[in-house]
Design an enzyme around this catalytic site. Structure first.
Site, PDB file in Angstrom:
ATOM      1  N   HIS A  37       0.838  -1.203   0.000  1.00 26.01           N
ATOM      2  CA  HIS A  37       0.000   0.000   0.000  1.00 26.01           C
ATOM      3  C   HIS A  37       0.879   1.263   0.000  1.00 26.01           C
ATOM      4  CE1 HIS A  37      -2.615  -2.910   2.403  1.00 26.01           C
ATOM      5  NE2 HIS A  37      -3.413  -2.586   1.396  1.00 26.01           N
ATOM      6  N   GLN A  61     -17.941  -5.842  -0.988  1.00 26.25           N
ATOM      7  CA  GLN A  61     -17.088  -6.764  -1.734  1.00 26.25           C
ATOM      8  C   GLN A  61     -16.834  -8.082  -0.994  1.00 26.25           C
ATOM      9  OE1 GLN A  61     -13.836  -3.758  -1.909  1.00 26.25           O
ATOM     10  NE2 GLN A  61     -12.474  -5.495  -1.596  1.00 26.25           N
TER      11      GLN A  61
HETATM   12  P1  AMP Z   1      -6.477  -3.717  -0.243  1.00 24.74           P
HETATM   13  O1  AMP Z   1      -6.309  -2.871   0.968  1.00 24.74           O
HETATM   14  O2  AMP Z   1      -6.074  -5.143  -0.065  1.00 24.74           O
HETATM   15  O3  AMP Z   1      -7.828  -3.528  -0.901  1.00 24.74           O
HETATM   16  O4  AMP Z   1      -5.442  -3.160  -1.302  1.00 24.74           O
HETATM   17  C1  AMP Z   1      -5.409  -1.811  -1.668  1.00 24.74           C
HETATM   18  C2  AMP Z   1      -4.502  -1.644  -2.851  1.00 24.74           C
HETATM   19  O5  AMP Z   1      -3.183  -2.090  -2.524  1.00 24.74           O
HETATM   20  C3  AMP Z   1      -4.959  -2.455  -4.070  1.00 24.74           C
HETATM   21  O6  AMP Z   1      -4.773  -1.669  -5.250  1.00 24.74           O
HETATM   22  C4  AMP Z   1      -4.028  -3.633  -4.034  1.00 24.74           C
HETATM   23  O7  AMP Z   1      -3.818  -4.226  -5.308  1.00 24.74           O
HETATM   24  C5  AMP Z   1      -2.741  -2.986  -3.529  1.00 24.74           C
HETATM   25  N1  AMP Z   1      -1.862  -4.005  -2.958  1.00 24.74           N
HETATM   26  C6  AMP Z   1      -2.173  -4.948  -2.036  1.00 24.74           C
HETATM   27  N2  AMP Z   1      -1.123  -5.763  -1.813  1.00 24.74           N
HETATM   28  C7  AMP Z   1      -0.120  -5.329  -2.611  1.00 24.74           C
HETATM   29  C8  AMP Z   1       1.220  -5.760  -2.855  1.00 24.74           C
HETATM   30  N3  AMP Z   1       1.755  -6.802  -2.223  1.00 24.74           N
HETATM   31  N4  AMP Z   1       1.959  -5.073  -3.749  1.00 24.74           N
HETATM   32  C9  AMP Z   1       1.424  -4.007  -4.419  1.00 24.74           C
HETATM   33  N5  AMP Z   1       0.170  -3.550  -4.237  1.00 24.74           N
HETATM   34  C10 AMP Z   1      -0.585  -4.201  -3.354  1.00 24.74           C
END
Ligand code: AMP
Length: 282
Positions: A37, A61
Site C-alpha cells: 500500500h 465486496q
Molecule cells: P487492499 O487494501 O487489499 O484492498 O489493497 C489496496 C490496494 O493495494 C490495491 O490496489 C491492491 O492491489 C494494492 N496491494 C495490495 N497488496 C499489494 C502488494 N503486495 N503489492 C502491491 N500492491 C498491493
C-alpha cells in the site's frame, strides 16, 4: 499533522478548497497498511499535488460467508505508518477513513456497477459478487475524491483489468496507474490476509510464487507449461492456475503479446493471490 477526514462532507469541503489546477491522486485501500500500500501512496505523492488515501473496509465486496467481520482494522497503526513516511510527502496526504459505511453508501443506496462476464472468471468463480462490490465502491470513491490519477496494485490483477474496463466503458476522466507487486524477501506477495496464516502455512504458501516462477521460466524458453499446470491442479489447494492474455483475460492466441500467469492458492480458509506478467517473444 496529517489531515484525517471521516465524513463525506469534510471531503467535499477539502476538494472545494482546491483550485482546478491542483492535481489529486487517489489510493483506495481497506487499511491494515503494508509496504505494498505504501508504495502506491509514495508514487501518488510524487506525481500529484495532493493524495487522498482511503481506508474503508467495503462491505459490498465480501460474500455472506467471508471475512468481513474478521478483516484486520488497524487504524492507529496505519496512521503511524503514514506518519513515519518521508517528511516531504506527509503534508500532501489526506486520509479519508469513514467510520460509518453510510458516508459512502447513503441510506437507500441500491445501485450496482457491474463490468459483466470478466467478473465471473478466476476469482469470480469463487466470489461471484466480489467484483461488483469493488467496482461500485471504486466508482463512488472516484466521484467523491474527484481525482485525476488513481493507483492500484498489480497484485490484484483481475481487479485492475476490471477497473480499467469500467473506466473505459463509462468514460471516467481518471488515469489509472498499476504498480508492481511488493513481496516478502521469501517471495510471498504482501497481503493483509497473510496474517491469518500460521508458521506452517506461511511455508506452504511459498508454493504459489514458486510455481508461477517455474511457469514463467518455461514460457521464456518456449516450453508449453500445460502439463505442469494440469498436474499442479490435481492439488486441490489451487482454486485456479492459468496463463491468460493480459489484455482481457482470455486464452492466449497467435496475436497475444503478453500473458499473465495467475493463481489463487488456498491454505485453510485463507486464499492467496499472485501473478506474474510475461512478454512473449515476437
Ligand atoms: P487492499 O487494501 O487489499 O484492498 O489493497 C489496496 C490496494 O493495494 C490495491 O490496489 C491492491 O492491489 C494494492 N496491494 C495490495 N497488496 C499489494 C502488494 N503486495 N503489492 C502491491 N500492491 C498491493
Amino acid at each position: 499533522m496529517i489531515k484525517v477526514l471521516d465524513t463525506r462532507s469534510s471531503l467535499d469541503e477539502f476538494r472545494k478548497s482546491l483550485s482546478a489546477e491542483t492535481s489529486i491522486g487517489l489510493v483506495p485501500t481497506m487499511g491494515n497498511l503494508h509496504a505494498g500500500h505504501l508504495t502506491l501512496l509514495e508514487k501518488s505523492c510524487m506525481e500529484n499535488d495532493f493524495t487522498i488515501i482511503t481506508i474503508f473496509v467495503n462491505p459490498k465486496q465480501f460474500g455472506p460467508t467471508e471475512d468481513f467481520n474478521q478483516y484486520p482494522r488497524t487504524f492507529e497503526q496505519d496512521l503511524e505508518k503514514i506518519a513515519n513516511l518521508n517528511l516531504q510527502l506527509k503534508s500532501k496526504i489526506i486520509i479519508f477513513a469513514p467510520k460509518d459505511p453510510d458516508e459512502i453508501f447513503a441510506k437507500g443506496f441500491s445501485t450496482t456497477i457491474s463490468v459483466g462476464a470478466i467478473t465471473q472468471l478466476l476469482c469470480g468463480r469463487f466470489r461471484p459478487t466480489h467484483f461488483d462490490g469493488v467496482t461500485t465502491v471504486v466508482y463512488k470513491l472516484f466521484k467523491l475524491a474527484n481525482a485525476h490519477n488513481a493507483y492500484f496494485g498489480q497484485k490484484d490483477f483481475q481487479q485492475c483489468v476490471i477497473i480499467k474496463k469500467m473506466v473505459k466503458d463509462l468514460e471516467i476522466p481518471i488515469k489509472l496507474h498499476i504498480m508492481p507487486i511488493i513481496r516478502n524477501s521469501d517471495g510471498l506477495a504482501l497481503s493483509s490476509r497473510n496474517q491469518y496464516l500460521n508458521d506452517d502455512q506461511k511455508l506452504q504458501a511459498l508454493h504459489l510464487p514458486e510455481t508461477l516462477i517455474k511457469i514463467e521460466k518455461m514460457i521464456n524458453i518456449s516450453v508449453d507449461p500445460k502439463k505442469l499446470i494440469e498436474s499442479e491442479l490435481e492439488n486441490k489447494a489451487w482454486d485456479y492456475l492459468e496463463v491468460l492474455d493480459t489484455k482481457d483475460l482470455t486464452l492466449p492466441n497467435s496475436k497475444t503479446k503478453e500473458v499473465v500467469i495467475i493463481g489463487a492458492y488456498r491454505l485453510g480458509s485463507t486464499r492467496l493471490l499472485d501473478n506474474r506478467v510475461v512478454k512473449l517473444n515476437a
